[in-house]
Motif scaffolding. Structure first.
Motif, PDB file in Angstrom:
ATOM      1  N   GLU A 218       0.848  -1.182   0.000  1.00 23.40           N
ATOM      2  CA  GLU A 218       0.000   0.000   0.000  1.00 23.40           C
ATOM      3  C   GLU A 218       0.890   1.240   0.000  1.00 23.40           C
ATOM      4  O   GLU A 218       1.496   1.584   1.016  1.00 23.40           O
ATOM      5  CB  GLU A 218      -0.922  -0.013   1.230  1.00 23.40           C
ATOM      6  CG  GLU A 218      -1.851  -1.221   1.234  1.00 23.40           C
ATOM      7  CD  GLU A 218      -2.686  -1.362   2.486  1.00 23.40           C
ATOM      8  OE1 GLU A 218      -3.526  -2.270   2.536  1.00 23.40           O
ATOM      9  OE2 GLU A 218      -2.502  -0.549   3.439  1.00 23.40           O
ATOM     10  N   GLN A 221       1.861   7.266  -1.540  1.00 29.65           N
ATOM     11  CA  GLN A 221       1.329   8.119  -2.597  1.00 29.65           C
ATOM     12  C   GLN A 221       0.971   7.242  -3.787  1.00 29.65           C
ATOM     13  O   GLN A 221       1.600   6.197  -4.002  1.00 29.65           O
ATOM     14  CB  GLN A 221       2.365   9.170  -3.036  1.00 29.65           C
ATOM     15  CG  GLN A 221       2.856  10.081  -1.918  1.00 29.65           C
ATOM     16  CD  GLN A 221       1.771  11.004  -1.401  1.00 29.65           C
ATOM     17  OE1 GLN A 221       0.841  11.347  -2.139  1.00 29.65           O
ATOM     18  NE2 GLN A 221       1.892  11.415  -0.142  1.00 29.65           N
ATOM     19  N   PRO A 222      -0.031   7.609  -4.579  1.00 28.71           N
ATOM     20  CA  PRO A 222      -0.395   6.804  -5.747  1.00 28.71           C
ATOM     21  C   PRO A 222       0.826   6.508  -6.625  1.00 28.71           C
ATOM     22  O   PRO A 222       1.600   7.412  -6.953  1.00 28.71           O
ATOM     23  CB  PRO A 222      -1.421   7.675  -6.482  1.00 28.71           C
ATOM     24  CG  PRO A 222      -2.019   8.536  -5.405  1.00 28.71           C
ATOM     25  CD  PRO A 222      -0.898   8.799  -4.439  1.00 28.71           C
ATOM     26  N   ASN A 223       1.007   5.233  -6.940  1.00 28.04           N
ATOM     27  CA  ASN A 223       2.098   4.747  -7.783  1.00 28.04           C
ATOM     28  C   ASN A 223       3.476   4.949  -7.150  1.00 28.04           C
ATOM     29  O   ASN A 223       4.500   4.793  -7.834  1.00 28.04           O
ATOM     30  CB  ASN A 223       2.060   5.424  -9.167  1.00 28.04           C
ATOM     31  CG  ASN A 223       0.758   5.185  -9.883  1.00 28.04           C
ATOM     32  OD1 ASN A 223       0.256   4.061  -9.911  1.00 28.04           O
ATOM     33  ND2 ASN A 223       0.186   6.229 -10.450  1.00 28.04           N
ATOM     34  N   GLN A 328      -8.500   0.624   0.229  1.00 25.36           N
ATOM     35  CA  GLN A 328      -7.640  -0.451  -0.260  1.00 25.36           C
ATOM     36  C   GLN A 328      -8.471  -1.719  -0.424  1.00 25.36           C
ATOM     37  O   GLN A 328      -9.387  -1.976   0.365  1.00 25.36           O
ATOM     38  CB  GLN A 328      -6.500  -0.750   0.719  1.00 25.36           C
ATOM     39  CG  GLN A 328      -5.594   0.414   1.050  1.00 25.36           C
ATOM     40  CD  GLN A 328      -4.628   0.750  -0.074  1.00 25.36           C
ATOM     41  OE1 GLN A 328      -4.442  -0.016  -1.018  1.00 25.36           O
ATOM     42  NE2 GLN A 328      -3.994   1.904   0.032  1.00 25.36           N
TER      43      GLN A 328
END
Length: 482
Positions: A218, A221-223, A328
């Motif tokens: 997880e 930050q995105p990506n 998630q």
């Protein structure tokens, strides 16, 4: 007279779960059950319908699969799907789908059965090289909607396959703390930097015992490549610090199927099904918790878990929902967040972390409230806490003195022949409340002096003693945040 008729057996919530004896010449003979049983008599068109039920079995190279025994990589797995039409009418164009792991996993079979006459059965098969799916995995089969009256319309089976470490070129050492007590299934969260080129969706943790468990990354930050690595502890580990390895494939390498979620997670929270229990999130409140039974049915245990006070309402958590999101969803856990404004302008926020056999609630209420997780039981049972018990929980109001003694147990448990449940304080509990009367069979809660509390609930099959909770607390106690 002369119309089709059928008798169905109903569960506690009035849902059909089985067919009773056949109706012959307008008559049916029912054997007196050992406990109260409800039936539904269908006559005419409601009775004249198909009732297709499904069963699943697994074999490897012709031998029945034992999920506790690891299959060799070179074996071929065969999933046999048995369909039976128990109804009075033919079923036509029945869609059957077989997935690896769960509804989001690779499709191993997608087939439509043209017709299945009343009383007829058929078997479909799907095969897969074991080497494509290592570790502890599952096969899931499901039918389309509208073809069954009693169910099950879904079936699943587990298998284990050896992990070939050499197939994973990306490896990172891990040190995993394993507590004493019952630590199987306990989540582990580690700060982690994902290795370059590693596929974040195709991760495993490999232990010295050769046990492997899916890992979920997880990112912060995105990506991003910095974040948290989450997995649960497998069977067979000794207490202490264990040296393990994260093993991964490069992005784009599909030589081994990634572990996908075996859970059913509706983004709006309306349907949540995990390994041992099901639930809903209704207006942000954890509700309708049921323990899954060996026959596939669900045994309702808890109506809901709520914040409870004079100012906001003792027996509900009504208010204005201001935030709700699925944060998630992966092979290890599903995470939701929610925020709502309760009566009196109290601001309640929660994070729900759902795992296969447990869920953790991180709750904050401002201004401060002292009982953030009051558990409303919908069934009878036996109740214990860390400092006392047993008491009979049956809604009759005969054991009210179990609570409000000025002590502060750090866990409680309730259980019966068809369920077990336990609540454990991961931040210190202050005070203990217990009611054995009113609209629910039992009402239990661990209080808090903090604005934010953490509680973990474990759900599982029936038992006749509290040993399970004591062993779980032995594992959780070292984690309590002082």
């Amino acid at each position: 007279a002369g119309q089709p008729a059928a008798v169905l057996v109903l569960d506690r919530e009035g849902q059909p779960i089985a067919r009773a004896a056949a109706v012959t010449d307008g008559r049916v003979r029912l054997t007196a059950p050992t406990e109260v049983t409800r039936y539904a008599l269908l006559v005419g068109a409601p009775a004249n319908r198909p009732d297709v039920v499904v069963a699943l079995s697994l074999a490897a190279d012709g031998k029945t699969v034992d999920p506790a025994q690891s299959l060799p990589q070179a074996a071929t797995l065969t999933a046999s799907v048995r369909l039976r039409n128990l109804g009075l009418a033919a079923a036509t164009k029945v869609p059957v789908t077989v997935h690896l792991d769960g509804p989001d996993g690779p499709v191993l079979l997608d087939q439509v059965v043209p017709t299945l006459a009343a009383g007829q059965a058929t078997t479909l098969t799907a095969t897969m090289p074991v080497g494509k799916a290592d570790g502890n995995r599952g096969i899931v089969v499901s039918l389309g909607d509208g073809f069954t009256q009693t169910g099950p319309k879904e079936a699943s089976a587990r298998f284990s396959a050896a992990v070939d470490r050499e197939r994973f070129p990306i490896r990172e050492p891990l040190t995993v703390p394993v507590p004493a007590g019952d630590a199987v299934g306990m989540p582990v969260e580690l700060p982690f930097v994902l290795p370059e080129k590693a596929d974040p969706a195709n991760l495993r943790v490999l232990f010295p015992t050769d046990a492997a468990t899916p890992a979920q990354f997880e990112p912060n930050q995105p990506n991003g490549r910095e974040g948290v690595l989450v997995f649960v502890l497998p069977v067979g580990l000794l207490a202490g610090e264990v040296k393990a390895e994260l093993v991964a494939l490069p992005a784009g390498d599909s030589s081994v199927y990634p572990p996908t979620s075996r859970f059913t997670v509706a983004p709006d929270g309306s349907r949540l099904v995990f390994d041992t229990y099901s639930a809903t999130l209704t207006q942000g409140t954890l509700s309708d918790i049921a323990v899954l039974q060996p026959d596939g049915s669900r045994f309702p245990v808890t109506k809901f878990i709520i914040e409870s006070s004079k100012e906001t309402g003792w027996s509900d958590e009504s208010g204005e929902l201001t935030d709700f999101a699925l944060v998630q969803s992966g092979p290890v856990r599903a995470v939701f967040r929610m925020a709502k404004t309760l009566r009196g302008d109290y601001k309640l926020s929660r994070t729900f972390l759902f795992y296969g056999d447990r869920c953790e609630l991180i709750s904050t209420c401002l201004p401060h409230r002292g009982l953030l997780t009051r558990t409303m039981y919908a069934t009878d049972g036996t109740a214990f806490n860390e400092l006392g018990g047993p008491v009979v929980m049956d809604g009759k109001g005969e054991n009210e003195d179990f609570g409000f003694k000025g002590n502060s147990p750090q866990w409680f448990a309730a259980f019966g022949p068809q369920y077990r449940s336990g609540c454990f304080a991961l931040t210190p509990a202050v005070g203990f409340t217990y009611w054995d009367s009113g609209p629910f069979r039992g009402q239990i809660g661990l209080g808090t002096a903090l604005d934010t509390e953490r509680r973990v609930y474990v759900w599982g099959p029936g038992t006749d003693n509290v040993d399970f909770a004591r062993k779980l607390w032995e594992a959780y106690a070292p984690q309590v945040q002082k």
